[in-house]
Every structure is written in C-alpha cells, then in structure tokens.
Design a protein around this motif. Structure first.
Motif, PDB file in Angstrom:
ATOM      1  N   GLN A 105     -18.542  -2.367 -11.767  1.00 34.53           N
ATOM      2  CA  GLN A 105     -17.540  -1.309 -11.908  1.00 34.53           C
ATOM      3  C   GLN A 105     -16.427  -1.445 -10.878  1.00 34.53           C
ATOM      4  OE1 GLN A 105     -18.798   2.744 -12.807  1.00 34.53           O
ATOM      5  NE2 GLN A 105     -20.903   2.030 -13.057  1.00 34.53           N
ATOM      6  N   LEU A 106     -16.780  -1.806  -9.660  1.00 34.93           N
ATOM      7  CA  LEU A 106     -15.743  -1.979  -8.647  1.00 34.93           C
ATOM      8  C   LEU A 106     -14.847  -3.163  -8.977  1.00 34.93           C
ATOM      9  CD1 LEU A 106     -17.769  -1.355  -5.344  1.00 34.93           C
ATOM     10  CD2 LEU A 106     -16.192   0.215  -6.486  1.00 34.93           C
ATOM     11  N   ARG A 107     -15.439  -4.246  -9.412  1.00 36.26           N
ATOM     12  CA  ARG A 107     -14.656  -5.460  -9.700  1.00 36.26           C
ATOM     13  C   ARG A 107     -13.699  -5.252 -10.861  1.00 36.26           C
ATOM     14  NH1 ARG A 107     -11.686  -8.617  -8.703  1.00 36.26           N
ATOM     15  NH2 ARG A 107     -11.873 -10.856  -8.381  1.00 36.26           N
ATOM     16  N   SER A 108     -13.995  -4.261 -11.699  1.00 38.74           N
ATOM     17  CA  SER A 108     -13.126  -3.995 -12.846  1.00 38.74           C
ATOM     18  C   SER A 108     -11.919  -3.138 -12.481  1.00 38.74           C
ATOM     19  CB  SER A 108     -13.918  -3.305 -13.960  1.00 38.74           C
ATOM     20  OG  SER A 108     -14.301  -1.988 -13.575  1.00 38.74           O
ATOM     21  N   LEU A 109     -11.853  -2.640 -11.251  1.00 41.24           N
ATOM     22  CA  LEU A 109     -10.727  -1.797 -10.847  1.00 41.24           C
ATOM     23  C   LEU A 109      -9.456  -2.642 -10.756  1.00 41.24           C
ATOM     24  CD1 LEU A 109     -12.397   0.340  -8.020  1.00 41.24           C
ATOM     25  CD2 LEU A 109     -11.894   1.043 -10.388  1.00 41.24           C
ATOM     26  N   PRO A 110      -8.412  -2.278 -11.479  1.00 42.41           N
ATOM     27  CA  PRO A 110      -7.166  -3.054 -11.441  1.00 42.41           C
ATOM     28  C   PRO A 110      -6.584  -3.093 -10.025  1.00 42.41           C
ATOM     29  CG  PRO A 110      -7.154  -1.477 -13.263  1.00 42.41           C
ATOM     30  CD  PRO A 110      -8.333  -1.125 -12.406  1.00 42.41           C
ATOM     31  N   GLY A 111      -6.291  -4.296  -9.551  1.00 44.65           N
ATOM     32  CA  GLY A 111      -5.706  -4.452  -8.229  1.00 44.65           C
ATOM     33  C   GLY A 111      -6.685  -4.928  -7.169  1.00 44.65           C
ATOM     34  N   LEU A 112      -7.998  -4.837  -7.438  1.00 46.91           N
ATOM     35  CA  LEU A 112      -8.971  -5.305  -6.461  1.00 46.91           C
ATOM     36  C   LEU A 112      -9.113  -6.826  -6.561  1.00 46.91           C
ATOM     37  CD1 LEU A 112     -10.986  -4.275  -4.290  1.00 46.91           C
ATOM     38  CD2 LEU A 112     -12.767  -4.501  -6.031  1.00 46.91           C
ATOM     39  N   LYS A 113      -8.861  -7.522  -5.457  1.00 47.95           N
ATOM     40  CA  LYS A 113      -8.924  -8.980  -5.442  1.00 47.95           C
ATOM     41  C   LYS A 113     -10.243  -9.508  -4.890  1.00 47.95           C
ATOM     42  CE  LYS A 113      -3.930  -9.413  -4.560  1.00 47.95           C
ATOM     43  NZ  LYS A 113      -2.918  -9.900  -3.581  1.00 47.95           N
TER      44      LYS A 113
ATOM     45  N   GLU B  86      -5.050  16.011  -4.545  1.00 49.25           N
ATOM     46  CA  GLU B  86      -5.607  16.672  -3.364  1.00 49.25           C
ATOM     47  C   GLU B  86      -6.499  15.713  -2.572  1.00 49.25           C
ATOM     48  OE1 GLU B  86      -6.220  21.271  -4.580  1.00 49.25           O
ATOM     49  OE2 GLU B  86      -7.294  19.824  -5.862  1.00 49.25           O
ATOM     50  N   LEU B  87      -7.282  14.898  -3.285  1.00 43.70           N
ATOM     51  CA  LEU B  87      -8.125  13.906  -2.626  1.00 43.70           C
ATOM     52  C   LEU B  87      -7.269  12.896  -1.869  1.00 43.70           C
ATOM     53  CD1 LEU B  87     -10.935  12.677  -2.127  1.00 43.70           C
ATOM     54  CD2 LEU B  87     -10.659  11.396  -4.266  1.00 43.70           C
ATOM     55  N   GLN B  88      -6.176  12.493  -2.487  1.00 41.52           N
ATOM     56  CA  GLN B  88      -5.264  11.565  -1.823  1.00 41.52           C
ATOM     57  C   GLN B  88      -4.702  12.166  -0.535  1.00 41.52           C
ATOM     58  OE1 GLN B  88      -2.353  10.732  -4.840  1.00 41.52           O
ATOM     59  NE2 GLN B  88      -3.704   9.370  -6.007  1.00 41.52           N
ATOM     60  N   GLN B  89      -4.427  13.461  -0.558  1.00 40.47           N
ATOM     61  CA  GLN B  89      -3.882  14.126   0.626  1.00 40.47           C
ATOM     62  C   GLN B  89      -4.912  14.188   1.755  1.00 40.47           C
ATOM     63  OE1 GLN B  89      -0.554  15.142   0.915  1.00 40.47           O
ATOM     64  NE2 GLN B  89      -1.217  15.151   3.062  1.00 40.47           N
ATOM     65  N   VAL B  90      -6.182  14.448   1.385  1.00 36.36           N
ATOM     66  CA  VAL B  90      -7.255  14.463   2.392  1.00 36.36           C
ATOM     67  C   VAL B  90      -7.361  13.090   3.063  1.00 36.36           C
ATOM     68  CG1 VAL B  90      -9.755  14.630   2.726  1.00 36.36           C
ATOM     69  CG2 VAL B  90      -8.568  16.310   1.302  1.00 36.36           C
TER      70      VAL B  90
ATOM     71  N   HIS C 253      -6.142   2.281  -6.070  1.00 38.45           N
ATOM     72  CA  HIS C 253      -4.868   2.723  -6.646  1.00 38.45           C
ATOM     73  C   HIS C 253      -3.809   2.842  -5.549  1.00 38.45           C
ATOM     74  CE1 HIS C 253      -2.158   4.676  -9.475  1.00 38.45           C
ATOM     75  NE2 HIS C 253      -1.938   5.618  -8.570  1.00 38.45           N
ATOM     76  N   GLY C 254      -4.255   3.182  -4.332  1.00 39.93           N
ATOM     77  CA  GLY C 254      -3.319   3.311  -3.218  1.00 39.93           C
ATOM     78  C   GLY C 254      -2.965   2.003  -2.544  1.00 39.93           C
ATOM     79  N   GLY C 255      -3.629   0.921  -2.898  1.00 35.73           N
ATOM     80  CA  GLY C 255      -3.266  -0.372  -2.341  1.00 35.73           C
ATOM     81  C   GLY C 255      -4.397  -1.161  -1.718  1.00 35.73           C
TER      82      GLY C 255
ATOM     83  N   VAL D  77       0.836  -1.189   0.000  1.00 33.56           N
ATOM     84  CA  VAL D  77       0.000   0.000   0.000  1.00 33.56           C
ATOM     85  C   VAL D  77       0.869   1.235   0.000  1.00 33.56           C
ATOM     86  CG1 VAL D  77      -1.837  -1.201   1.254  1.00 33.56           C
ATOM     87  CG2 VAL D  77      -0.182   0.145   2.514  1.00 33.56           C
ATOM     88  N   SER D  78       0.305   2.310  -0.508  1.00 32.48           N
ATOM     89  CA  SER D  78       1.038   3.569  -0.561  1.00 32.48           C
ATOM     90  C   SER D  78       1.061   4.237   0.802  1.00 32.48           C
ATOM     91  CB  SER D  78       0.385   4.499  -1.583  1.00 32.48           C
ATOM     92  OG  SER D  78      -0.872   4.946  -1.101  1.00 32.48           O
ATOM     93  N   ASP D  79       1.912   5.250   0.932  1.00 33.38           N
ATOM     94  CA  ASP D  79       1.996   5.992   2.189  1.00 33.38           C
ATOM     95  C   ASP D  79       0.650   6.606   2.564  1.00 33.38           C
ATOM     96  OD1 ASP D  79       3.717   7.330   4.345  1.00 33.38           O
ATOM     97  OD2 ASP D  79       2.764   9.059   3.369  1.00 33.38           O
ATOM     98  N   MET D  80      -0.190   6.895   1.588  1.00 34.32           N
ATOM     99  CA  MET D  80      -1.513   7.464   1.844  1.00 34.32           C
ATOM    100  C   MET D  80      -2.319   6.613   2.808  1.00 34.32           C
ATOM    101  SD  MET D  80      -4.572   8.090  -0.960  1.00 34.32           S
ATOM    102  CE  MET D  80      -4.923   6.347  -1.195  1.00 34.32           C
ATOM    103  N   LEU D  81      -2.112   5.301   2.786  1.00 33.80           N
ATOM    104  CA  LEU D  81      -2.917   4.375   3.575  1.00 33.80           C
ATOM    105  C   LEU D  81      -2.161   3.761   4.746  1.00 33.80           C
ATOM    106  CD1 LEU D  81      -4.812   2.540   0.678  1.00 33.80           C
ATOM    107  CD2 LEU D  81      -5.582   4.476   2.063  1.00 33.80           C
ATOM    108  N   ILE D  82      -1.010   4.338   5.104  1.00 34.46           N
ATOM    109  CA  ILE D  82      -0.246   3.873   6.257  1.00 34.46           C
ATOM    110  C   ILE D  82      -0.368   4.918   7.360  1.00 34.46           C
ATOM    111  CG2 ILE D  82       2.015   3.162   7.131  1.00 34.46           C
ATOM    112  CD1 ILE D  82       2.788   2.438   4.265  1.00 34.46           C
ATOM    113  N   ASP D  83      -0.856   4.506   8.523  1.00 35.79           N
ATOM    114  CA  ASP D  83      -1.062   5.482   9.592  1.00 35.79           C
ATOM    115  C   ASP D  83       0.216   5.695  10.397  1.00 35.79           C
ATOM    116  OD1 ASP D  83      -0.851   3.412  11.474  1.00 35.79           O
ATOM    117  OD2 ASP D  83      -3.007   3.285  11.825  1.00 35.79           O
ATOM    118  N   SER D  84       0.139   6.551  11.400  1.00 35.63           N
ATOM    119  CA  SER D  84       1.327   6.911  12.169  1.00 35.63           C
ATOM    120  C   SER D  84       1.801   5.782  13.080  1.00 35.63           C
ATOM    121  CB  SER D  84       1.046   8.163  13.011  1.00 35.63           C
ATOM    122  OG  SER D  84      -0.047   7.944  13.883  1.00 35.63           O
ATOM    123  N   HIS D  85       1.017   4.692  13.149  1.00 34.34           N
ATOM    124  CA  HIS D  85       1.406   3.533  13.946  1.00 34.34           C
ATOM    125  C   HIS D  85       1.879   2.369  13.068  1.00 34.34           C
ATOM    126  CE1 HIS D  85      -0.469   5.719  17.242  1.00 34.34           C
ATOM    127  NE2 HIS D  85      -1.519   5.878  16.454  1.00 34.34           N
ATOM    128  N   GLY D  86       2.043   2.634  11.782  1.00 32.83           N
ATOM    129  CA  GLY D  86       2.576   1.637  10.866  1.00 32.83           C
ATOM    130  C   GLY D  86       1.561   0.655  10.313  1.00 32.83           C
TER     131      GLY D  86
END
Length: 427
Positions: A183-191, A392-396, A158-160, A99-108
């Motif tokens: 539509q959700l199932r077609s997203l690349p990376g969704l298992k 910007e959405l990713q930052q939020v 996209h973030g993981g 996962v990208s840093d966007m989805l990693i919290d301050s506790h790892g």
C-alpha cells in the motif's frame, strides 16, 4: 558472501577475541567447537564481558572537559578530508526535494523523508536500544492500524515525502508487513521504500517484501563474534542475521547496509573486520556512534568517536577516501580503494548533521517526533481518530515541523535529558 566465508570470518574473529588479552582465558579445542557446544565456554565469556560492560569505570569521570581532552577524540583527518566534508555539506548542486510548506521548518529545511515505526515489539533485547528491565508496551488499541499508517503516510507523501523507512521494534515481525509495503509503495510520488531490520526473521520474508516494493534495506549487526552478539542482544540468532545479509545480497539489494553501533570495550576491536566485509561485496558498513536513550546506561567513556574510528581504519587502509555525500545525508561516506563496498559513519554525538536534517519520525503509537533527540511529540493518531479532516491534519503536521529546533543539544546535555527508549522511538 557465501555462508562458508561468513563462518570462516566469524570463527577467525571469535578465535582472536578468545585469545586476546582483554578476554578471559580458557583452554579450548578451537573456536568452532566453542561456539557450537551447549553450555560452552562462549557463555562464560559472554557473562564475563557483560559484567565488564555494566561495571562503572572508577578511574574516569564523565564530563565535557575530560572527554574532549582525550587524545583519541582529536581529529586524525587531513585538511583535504575536512574540506571535502565542508563542500559535501554546503553543495547546492543536488536535486532539491519538491515539498510543500507543510514540511518546511522555520530554518528552511525540507523534510522529504519519513521514518515509520510499525511496532514496539522486538525479538531481540539490544543493550543500547532497550533497558535491561524491558519496556512497557503500548496497548494494541493505541497503536496505529494498517489503514491509519497508510492514511498518515499518504498525507506526508502528498506533501513531498519521497522516501519512507519502516522501523520498529522489529518491523518484520508485524504480520501485515507485506500488505503495508504494497500500500505504501502504491502512493504516487513515493520513490524509496526502505526498512531497518535486525535480520532474525527477515531472510524468509525478504523475497515477498521485495516483490511488495521494498527497495532499500539496512540490517543491524554489532558483532561478528556469536558470543558478543548474544551479550549485546541478550538473545541468540547470529547465524540468522548472516543468512539475511546473504539473502539480501542474492536478491540484488545494492548496497546492503549493515548498521553497527560501536561501543568501547565491547566491539570496537572489530572495526577493521567490519571494513573487510566491504572488500568483495556491495555492503555498506555504517558505524554508528553510541547515543544516549532512556535505560541504555550511556557514558562518554563508552563512546568511540568517528575520528578515532577513522584513525584506526587509515592505519590499515591508507587508501580509504571520502566519497561525495548528499547534503541531507546523516552519514559520512568512504571507500577503500579497490573495494566493492563502502564504509560510513553516523556521527550524531561528535559532529551532528542537524543543518541538513530532512527526517521526521512517526512512532508506532501515532506520535510525530520531529527530532530523534527532542522530547516534544504530537499525536497524529488522536487527530485522525477524532475525525479531523485532511486540511486540519496537514496543519497539525505543519505546526509541529515549524517548531523543530535548529539543532539538538550537545551530547552531555542529551545524556541528561529525558527521552524515550530507542525501541519506542523506532530505530
């Protein structure tokens, strides 16, 4: 499980409940007649039990000391059980989600699992989910549209995020549920595309949902007794839920997860009957500790702890053993030796699993909730409707995830903390 088997089991369970010392006694000609007759004795029993469910217990007071000193809360688990639990939680052998840093919290913690509530509407009125007076629904114009759901989900994937669970309210009543799944199932990376449903209308929709990409399923069922089902849900439909479980098994969902919220004095006498469902079918019964949310009148004396449930199960099924859990599992997983299915426990109240939490919640109104019990929310709906760019959405999202606390408060503090009703948050 064939319908005849379901009927036999539920009728047997109903007959035992009606003849037990805890249920009001009435003369009847058999459980089958009772539960299929209009204006039946079953309705009288349901009303009597509802009164018992709502009446305060004057002999006990809520409080940390009283609750924790209760003999039934003390651990019946062996040293081996506790060692397995520790190793399950600390094992580093599982595949680590990318996962990208966007989805990693301050506790790892890495958040690769997103729960999306598709609607606040529901065709049941479960006591533990919805206040007796109902809830104020968000206007449709303030709920996420199909395109908005997919756009936000795409950012997370996209973030993981590799698993999405659709919840509600009741997700299956949304008219565009199949299109959303596709539509959700077609997203690349969704298992994994999962759904939690109450099963009322699910049976007829499930083949199309599976074809659209749904590959994991939880169905809520809190009682095998039709009258108690109506007490808990304030609606009819017990047979429809059983039909949905049958349909899911027939379509090859493995396992079919059955969610059961256990409440003392209401359905805790059915624990062993639910375990029996796992004997011959790939059913995973998930016993959930009763949790406090706005309007559900939570009290510690209604809580049946995981250890108390295990104590009861081990007395009848001494061969039950602990299975290996993933470090991010919310459930403690077990299996009775020789049984096809499994039994799990969601121990949010007595043994929280915050250290391994990998879940985020997107509510139907577009608010992101990083902790089920946390009051803080941030509106992703407003962010995208304001024309915010992807970065910007990713930052939020990242900022919200970084603010996630290490753990939720204790159960008694949670009971005093304002939170939304569960039907607003998403099951």
């Amino acid at each position: 499980m064939r319908r005849a088997q379901w009927t036999a089991l539920c009728s047997s369970r109903a007959g035992r409940w009606l003849s037990s010392s805890t249920a009001p006694t009435h003369r009847s000609s058999g459980a089958a007649a009772i539960f299929h007759r209009q204006g039946s004795v079953a309705q009288i029993h349901a009303l009597a039990l509802e009164k018992e469910f709502q009446s305060p217990d004057v002999d006990h007071q809520d409080g940390d000391a009283n609750f924790l000193s209760n003999e039934k809360i003390r651990s019946p688990l062996t040293k081996k059980d506790l060692e397995v639990d520790f190793l399950n939680r600390r094992s580093g052998t599982e595949e680590i989600a990318q996962v990208s840093d966007m989805l990693i919290d301050s506790h790892g913690r890495r958040h690769n699992y997103l729960r999306i509530s598709l609607t606040e509407r529901c065709n049941l009125r479960c006591n533990y989910c919805m206040p007796a007076k109902g809830v104020e629904l968000t206007p449709n114009s303030e709920l996420l549209s199909q395109n908005e759901i997919v756009r936000i989900a795409s950012t997370f994937v996209h973030g993981g995020v590799d698993k999405i669970r659709l919840t509600g309210g009741e997700p299956s009543i949304r008219k565009d549920i199949e299109e959303i799944c596709e539509q959700l199932r077609s997203l690349p990376g969704l298992k994994y595309l999962a759904m939690t449903s109450n099963g009322i209308v699910l049976s007829r929709k499930l083949p199309r949902l599976q074809a659209a990409g749904l590959n994991q399923l939880n169905i809520s069922l809190d009682s095998l007794v039709p009258a108690k089902f109506e007490l808990l849900t304030r609606r009819k439909g017990h047979n429809k839920v059983l039909e949905s479980i049958d349909t899911a098994l027939g379509l090859g969902f493995d396992p079919v997860k059955v969610n059961t919220v256990v409440i003392r004095g209401v359905n805790d006498d059915e624990i062993l009957d639910f375990v029996e469902l796992t004997r011959d079918k790939p059913i995973n019964v998930r016993f959930i500790e009763f949790m406090p949310f706005d309007g559900n009148v939570w009290k510690s004396k209604k809580l049946v702890s995981y250890m108390e449930m295990m104590d009861k199960i081990k007395q009848k099924y001494p061969s039950i053993y602990r299975k290996k859990d993933h470090s991010t599992d919310t459930a403690k997983n077990f299996q009775v030796e020789g049984f096809q299915g499994t039994v799990s426990f969601i121990t949010s109240m007595t043994q929280h699993f915050c250290s391994g939490c990998n879940r985020l919640r997107l509510m139907a109104d577009g608010n992101l909730k990083v902790c089920l019990f946390g009051p803080s929310e941030v509106s992703l709906r407003d962010a995208i409707r304001s024309g915010m760019q992807e970065s910007e959405l990713q930052q939020v999202i990242s900022d919200a995830v970084k603010r996630k606390k290490a753990a939720h408060a204790g159960m008694f503090e949670l009971a005093r903390t304002q939170n939304r009703p569960m039907v607003h948050i998403g099951g």
